[in-house]
Write a protein that holds these residues in place. Structure first.
Motif, short mmCIF file in Angstrom:
data_model
loop_
_atom_site.label_atom_id
_atom_site.label_comp_id
_atom_site.label_asym_id
_atom_site.label_seq_id
_atom_site.Cartn_x
_atom_site.Cartn_y
_atom_site.Cartn_z
N ARG A 144 65.60 30.36 29.16
CA ARG A 144 64.15 30.50 29.21
C ARG A 144 63.61 30.83 27.82
O ARG A 144 64.14 31.70 27.13
CB ARG A 144 63.75 31.59 30.20
CG ARG A 144 62.25 31.71 30.39
CD ARG A 144 61.91 32.80 31.39
NE ARG A 144 61.64 32.30 32.71
CZ ARG A 144 60.52 31.71 33.08
NH1 ARG A 144 59.58 31.49 32.19
NH2 ARG A 144 60.33 31.32 34.32
N TYR A 149 61.96 25.96 29.15
CA TYR A 149 63.41 26.17 29.11
C TYR A 149 64.05 25.21 28.12
O TYR A 149 63.53 24.11 27.88
CB TYR A 149 64.02 25.91 30.49
CG TYR A 149 63.49 26.78 31.59
CD1 TYR A 149 64.19 27.90 32.03
CD2 TYR A 149 62.28 26.49 32.20
CE1 TYR A 149 63.70 28.70 33.06
CE2 TYR A 149 61.78 27.28 33.23
CZ TYR A 149 62.49 28.39 33.65
OH TYR A 149 62.01 29.18 34.66
N THR A 173 70.29 29.17 35.25
CA THR A 173 69.38 30.01 34.46
C THR A 173 69.89 31.45 34.40
O THR A 173 69.39 32.25 33.61
CB THR A 173 67.97 29.99 35.08
OG1 THR A 173 68.05 30.19 36.50
CG2 THR A 173 67.29 28.66 34.80
N GLU A 222 57.72 24.58 31.55
CA GLU A 222 57.81 25.27 32.83
C GLU A 222 57.21 24.44 33.95
O GLU A 222 57.65 24.52 35.10
CB GLU A 222 57.12 26.63 32.74
CG GLU A 222 57.33 27.49 33.96
CD GLU A 222 56.97 28.95 33.74
OE1 GLU A 222 57.05 29.72 34.71
OE2 GLU A 222 56.62 29.32 32.60
N ARG A 225 59.79 22.48 35.90
CA ARG A 225 60.76 23.12 36.77
C ARG A 225 60.45 22.69 38.20
O ARG A 225 59.29 22.72 38.63
CB ARG A 225 60.68 24.64 36.65
CG ARG A 225 61.80 25.37 37.41
CD ARG A 225 61.59 26.88 37.37
NE ARG A 225 60.41 27.26 38.14
CZ ARG A 225 59.61 28.28 37.83
NH1 ARG A 225 59.84 29.02 36.76
NH2 ARG A 225 58.58 28.56 38.59
N GLU A 229 62.58 29.31 40.20
CA GLU A 229 63.79 29.61 39.46
C GLU A 229 64.82 30.20 40.42
O GLU A 229 64.52 31.12 41.18
CB GLU A 229 63.50 30.60 38.32
CG GLU A 229 64.67 30.81 37.39
CD GLU A 229 64.29 31.59 36.13
OE1 GLU A 229 64.94 32.63 35.89
OE2 GLU A 229 63.35 31.17 35.42
#
Length: 381
Positions: A144, A149, A173, A222, A225, A229
């Motif tokens: 991150r 990321y 992660t 982000e 994603r 997460e």
């Protein structure tokens, strides 16, 4: 379950079959021998709506229920002499697109799902060199940073990887959390640090490109994603249920085509003054081909029925993947034996089905893994 099909559903299957017969069989042997992806035929399939059949209309789909979509894909497999193209379509439908549809934000669906349905090519990357069946031991990491990321790692043996426009990939992660620390990302081919390998040669499905995905200091915002997460486990499990359940829908159609060709040949080929279909060794093989085909359909249709009614389908999807993949190999062996010498000579395009079927024992979870899933769901520890 209702084992009947409406006239409308059967007409849709016929349209899919007729489309494939007319548009998907140009120079199949040449493309197969040169590992060439049939891009023109892929685009025709997208225009025909194949990649949108089970998806919502607001993203360019047709909104068909799952059972109808499966029936149409079966028709597509019957009409296509190239097993690789329908497999590629099914791979994208049930992994990449299904994951984005189920877990993506509205922005992600508009940005990625709509273009995929329209014909863009997507890969689904979780397998690594040292994490195949042991899926969640993956090493690719996502660190991150401000705004997103940074991805580092590799994915191996990925369907459509060498030609993909986007990829849904999984990275850890938080390694300390094991499988609960895995997160999914949508990565655009244009991202710096994202590269792909050349096509990796394989025993069959040669018109379906397979290769590797490489990530070196690849920044992903982000907004790319997919899901929360650490939600990669749930996302992958959901996508795999769809993939296992349906990825062989078109091969069921191909098995029906095999049977039709086998019966026609057995009734025309003569030996010892009789058509070979009168010999028990041949007729028994054809009977077994029919039995496998009908059993495959029951597995496939049951998964679709459960899906349409929002019922659990993990065990049924594993059984469908296991049985259909192994049945296709067995029927392809019978197909070759019925045709004798013609069955093993490449020019007659009989042996290709066997080569195309072998990979099905491995990808989307090996037959051994499917048996483990089924046994665990039966209550074995």
């Amino acid at each position: 379950m209702n084992f009947g099909w409406s006239e409308a559903q059967l007409e849709l299957k016929k349209k899919a079959k007729d489309f494939a017969l007319k548009h998907l069989n140009s120079e199949v042997s040449q493309k197969e021998q040169t590992n060439s992806f049939p891009l023109e035929e892929w685009q025709k399939c997208a225009e025909f709506g194949v990649l949108g059949w089970p998806f919502p209309k607001e993203y360019g789909g047709a909104g068909y229920e799952m059972s109808t979509s499966i029936l149409m894909l079966e028709g597509l497999g019957f009409g296509s002499e190239d097993n690789g193209l329908p497999f590629s379509l099914n791979s994208q439908l049930w992994s990449t697109q299904m994951a984005i549809n189920a877990f993506g934000t509205e922005e992600q669906k508009q940005k990625y799902l709509k273009p995929l349905i329209a014909g863009k090519i997507g890969a689904f990357g979780i397998t690594e060199e040292d994490s195949g069946s042991d899926t969640y031991s993956l090493k690719m990491c996502a660190e991150r940073v401000d705004g997103g990321y940074v991805l580092n790692g590799e994915k191996h043996y990925i369907t459509l990887a060498p030609i993909c426009d986007i990829a849904v990939v999984f990275a850890t992660t938080n390694p300390k959390l094991g499988k609960w620390g895995i997160t999914a990302f949508i990565v655009d081919r244009s991202c710096d640090g994202f590269t792909v390998s050349e096509v990796r040669e394989k025993v069959g499905m040669r018109t379906t490109p397979m290769g590797n995905l490489y990530f070196k200091d690849c920044f992903v915002s982000e907004s790319n994603r997919l899901g929360k997460e650490g939600a990669g486990l749930s996302l992958f499990s959901s996508a795999m249920e769809s993939e296992r359940g349906y990825i062989f829908a078109s091969q069921v159609g191909r098995m029906e085509k095999q049977l039709e060709k086998a019966v026609e040949y057995a009734n025309s080929r003569k030996s010892f003054g009789k058509t070979i279909g009168t010999f028990q060794s041949i007729s028994n093989r054809i009977a077994n081909m029919r039995l496998r085909l009908e059993t495959c359909k029951m597995h496939l249709y049951k998964v679709a029925y459960l899906d349409d009614h929002d019922l659990p389908l993990m065990k049924e999807a594993a059984m469908a993947k296991l049985y259909i993949s192994e049945a296709f190999v067995e029927s392809s062996m019978d197909f070759i034996r019925i045709f004798g010498a013609k069955g093993v000579v490449t020019e007659f395009e009989i042996e290709r089905d066997l080569r195309d079927g072998l990979g099905g024992l491995i990808y989307s979870g090996t037959s051994d893994i499917q048996r483990n899933i089924i046994a665990k769901l039966e209550g074995l520890l």
